[in-house]
Design a protein around this motif. Structure first.
Motif, short mmCIF file in Angstrom:
data_model
loop_
_atom_site.label_atom_id
_atom_site.label_comp_id
_atom_site.label_asym_id
_atom_site.label_seq_id
_atom_site.Cartn_x
_atom_site.Cartn_y
_atom_site.Cartn_z
N THR A 124 0.85 -1.19 0.00
CA THR A 124 0.00 0.00 0.00
C THR A 124 0.88 1.23 0.00
O THR A 124 1.74 1.39 0.88
N CYS A 182 1.02 5.35 0.29
CA CYS A 182 0.25 6.45 0.88
C CYS A 182 0.95 7.76 0.56
O CYS A 182 1.85 8.19 1.31
N ALA A 197 4.94 3.76 2.55
CA ALA A 197 4.42 2.50 2.02
C ALA A 197 4.42 1.47 3.14
O ALA A 197 5.32 1.44 3.97
N GLN A 221 -7.87 -0.92 8.50
CA GLN A 221 -6.80 0.01 8.18
C GLN A 221 -7.36 1.42 8.08
O GLN A 221 -8.56 1.64 7.88
N GLN A 251 -5.96 5.46 6.66
CA GLN A 251 -4.94 6.29 6.04
C GLN A 251 -5.38 7.74 6.19
O GLN A 251 -6.56 8.06 6.02
N HIS A 257 -0.29 5.95 8.14
CA HIS A 257 -1.03 4.74 7.75
C HIS A 257 -1.06 3.78 8.93
O HIS A 257 -0.05 3.60 9.61
#
Length: 266
Positions: free
Chosen positions: A74, A76, A97, A109, A111, A133
């Motif tokens: 992922t 961010c 990341a 999760q 963000q 994150h």
């Protein structure tokens, strides 16, 4: 479960960095200063900020994902600005990341931003936008959930002193972790906070029940020999249950950045 936090320095030492990550392959990798430039096939670009000129790996996010093929990745972004191929500007995204091994189900999760918001039209003046994150994973072997949050703290050109902006950042970071964590979770907060030991940032995080491991366990700093300036602390790892820690270290060899990896085993 092994959890690693590392400021990747934009992939300046990308060869040793990629080899190290492929070899170590922690179950959860929290990576700061990650570059993602999907519109270019160039391998290397240059970051320019006044007198500060630094090589950057154009698609570090993609390269790390490639050496960790069993991890979900992922990215961010905090901002999109220009890196340089000679005199040609190349739009590039900069941020965090998180990589989570497929054996760990991600069951929550969040963000968000701990300072300002997404900056689509340039990296901007310091202090710049900062993303964070948090992931909640389930450790099947232990039968428990683990909530992990990372951020890259503000860089202030005046230094690493306490500021109102840093205090607000710490509170937002604490809230982000609280968004995903539930009662009974092992909680981990980590990243390059860009503050000194004893800072208000750490006090605010510790007030929520977290214990900081770097200084508590006697490590003399978290910067590698690549970092020549004074002030050897920047990176921290905190947990809400010190008894759950099976091992923790600041990795000095190999050198993969101007920061040292922080490696926690729980």
């Amino acid at each position: 479960m092994r959890i690693m936090s590392l400021n990747a320095w934009g992939g300046t030492l990308h060869g040793p960095l990629l080899r190290y990550l492929a070899s170590e392959a922690p179950e959860v990798l929290c990576l700061q200063e990650v570059i993602h430039s999907p519109d270019t096939g160039k391998a290397d670009l240059i970051y320019r900020d006044g007198d500060h000129v630094l090589p950057q790996r154009a698609n570090l996010f993609t390269e790390v994902a490639a050496v960790l093929p069993e991890h979900a990745a992922t990215f961010c972004p905090a901002a999109q600005g220009m890196l340089w191929d000679g005199e040609t500007p190349v739009p590039s995204r900069w941020g965090l990341a998180t990589f989570v091994h497929g054996a760990l189900p991600v069951i929550g999760q969040a963000q968000g931003f701990v300072h300002k918001g997404y900056a689509p039209d340039g990296f901007g003046a310091h202090p710049r936008s900062r993303s964070a994150h948090a992931v909640r994973v389930f450790d099947q072997a232990r039968g428990r959930a683990v909530s992990i949050a990372q951020m890259h703290g503000l860089r202030d050109l005046r230094g690493k002193m306490d500021t109102p902006e840093r205090a607000a950042q710490a509170l937002r970071f604490r809230e982000l972790l609280a968004q995903v964590a539930e009662p009974g979770d092992l909680r981990v907060a980590c990243g390059d906070f860009n503050v000194e030991p004893g800072s208000e940032t750490l006090r605010l995080l510790e007030a929520s029940g977290l214990t900081e491991l770097v200084t508590q366990r006697g490590f003399a700093g978290t910067r590698s020999a690549q970092y020549a300036k004074p002030g050897k602390f920047a990176d921290y790892m905190l947990v809400n249950d010190a008894k759950a820690v099976r091992g923790f270290t600041v990795v000095r060899d190999p050198e993969v950045s101007d920061h040292c990896p922080l490696l926690l085993e729980v």
